[in-house]
Design an enzyme around this catalytic site. Structure first.
Site, mmCIF file in Angstrom:
data_model
loop_
_atom_site.group_PDB
_atom_site.id
_atom_site.type_symbol
_atom_site.label_atom_id
_atom_site.label_comp_id
_atom_site.label_asym_id
_atom_site.label_seq_id
_atom_site.Cartn_x
_atom_site.Cartn_y
_atom_site.Cartn_z
ATOM 1 C CG ASN A 192 -8.689 -1.288 12.071
ATOM 2 O OD1 ASN A 192 -7.856 -2.037 11.566
ATOM 3 N ND2 ASN A 192 -9.109 -0.191 11.466
ATOM 4 C CD GLU A 241 -8.757 1.143 7.714
ATOM 5 O OE1 GLU A 241 -8.609 0.200 8.527
ATOM 6 O OE2 GLU A 241 -8.285 2.273 7.905
ATOM 7 C CG HIS A 244 -5.846 -2.125 8.831
ATOM 8 N ND1 HIS A 244 -5.949 -0.775 9.053
ATOM 9 C CD2 HIS A 244 -4.535 -2.413 8.995
ATOM 10 C CE1 HIS A 244 -4.764 -0.271 9.331
ATOM 11 N NE2 HIS A 244 -3.900 -1.249 9.304
ATOM 12 C CG ASP A 280 -0.277 -0.443 2.502
ATOM 13 O OD1 ASP A 280 0.965 -0.456 2.559
ATOM 14 O OD2 ASP A 280 -0.999 -0.788 3.451
HETATM 15 C C1 GLP Z 1 -0.405 0.307 8.543
HETATM 16 C C2 GLP Z 1 -0.135 -0.541 7.310
HETATM 17 C C3 GLP Z 1 -0.382 -2.001 7.566
HETATM 18 C C4 GLP Z 1 0.234 -2.424 8.867
HETATM 19 C C5 GLP Z 1 -0.420 -1.676 9.986
HETATM 20 C C6 GLP Z 1 0.090 -2.069 11.366
HETATM 21 O O1 GLP Z 1 -1.680 0.816 8.642
HETATM 22 N N1 GLP Z 1 -0.879 -0.119 6.181
HETATM 23 O O2 GLP Z 1 0.151 -2.748 6.480
HETATM 24 O O3 GLP Z 1 0.096 -3.802 9.064
HETATM 25 O O4 GLP Z 1 -0.165 -0.305 9.788
HETATM 26 O O5 GLP Z 1 1.163 -1.282 11.717
HETATM 27 P P1 GLP Z 1 2.140 -1.522 12.895
HETATM 28 O O6 GLP Z 1 3.035 -2.623 12.480
HETATM 29 O O7 GLP Z 1 2.883 -0.221 13.045
HETATM 30 O O8 GLP Z 1 1.335 -1.858 14.087
#
Ligand code: GLP
Length: 241
Positions: free
Chosen positions: A136, A143, A138, A67
């Site tokens: 959440n 989402e 995702h 992404d």
């Molecule tokens: C972002 C990314 C996700 C990732 C998520 C969790 O929103 N788009 O791909 O898995 O954050 O992030 P973190 O690893 O900082 O908890």
């Protein structure tokens, strides 16, 4: 889903790195699906270390990222392109031409999403997709919703995601409100998926993931349909199991 609970964040990173090492030793031209967020940072440190120790060669590796924020150029320190270059690509012998991310700076993000899906379809496969998970539930930026897109698309980020990711920006107002993300269908096409989960903040979502249901309101639960998923969880994230 196969689940491995390991001691801590470092152990999550090391196990994920060794899985990538085994794959790269078994196949010359590997396509890796990569993720951003804070969770895979330790994995990327391990990969850089392995490259420096001449255990890994990325000259024939292709990468695709999940992404990118809409509106951020690759030179913006919070863009995912910058993140990947800074933490991994600039430190290994990968050809940047073989590293793919959606074009968040495009004036036409919808078209950029279509173009990215096309780029993905030109690859033979994704051998291994690394995923994190949002608090959440995702995956990438898919989402929780009543329905989820299969292919790459533009998504409105939920307030909880904007709040979670505000820690990387100077203020919450600077967090982009939209992103381009691979869809759950594009992710599920990977041959194998490894999900990295670390920390107490992820314990509630990990606990929810362990029940017998799937729901588009918990996008990570759709991974239960994939035949080769490994969840690497540290003890903190597993503390509510
Ligand atoms: C972002 C990314 C996700 C990732 C998520 C969790 O929103 N788009 O791909 O898995 O954050 O992030 P973190 O690893 O900082 O908890």
């Amino acid at each position: 889903m196969e689940i491995k609970i390991v001691k801590d964040y470092q152990a999550v990173s090391e196990l994920a790195a060794s899985e990538i090492e085994s794959l790269m030793n078994s196949k010359e031209e590997v396509v890796l699906g990569l993720a951003t967020g804070s969770t895979p940072v330790g994995l990327y440190k391990e990969l850089v270390k392995m490259y420096q120790q001449e255990k890994l060669d990325f000259s024939k590796t292709t990468t695709v990222n999940l992404d990118e924020y809409v509106g951020l150029k690759g030179s913006h320190p919070q863009s995912y392109r910058y993140f990947m270059n800074d933490l991994l690509f600039n430190h290994i012998n990968i050809d940047l031409k073989n590293t793919h991310l959606p074009d968040g700076a495009s004036e036409n993000p919808q078209q950029a999403a279509v173009d990215y899906e096309e780029e993905l379809s030109k690859l033979e496969t994704i051998d291994l997709q690394i995923l994190g998970i949002g608090t959440n539930g995702h995956i990438a930026f898919n989402e929780p919703d009543d329905r989820l897109s299969l292919s790459t698309h533009v998504v409105n980020l939920l307030p909880s995601t904007i709040e979670d990711n505000a820690r990387f920006f100077e203020s919450i107002d600077e967090v982009p409100k939209t992103a381009i993300t691979m869809g759950v269908g594009s992710i599920m096409k990977a041959q194998r998926i490894i999900v990295l989960v670390s920390g107490k903040s992820k314990a509630p979502i990990v606990a929810q993931l362990m029940d017998d249901y799937v729901s588009t309101q918990l996008p990570a639960s759709l991974l239960k349909f994939h035949p080769r998923v490994l969840l690497i969880i540290d003890e903190d994230a597993a503390s509510l199991l």
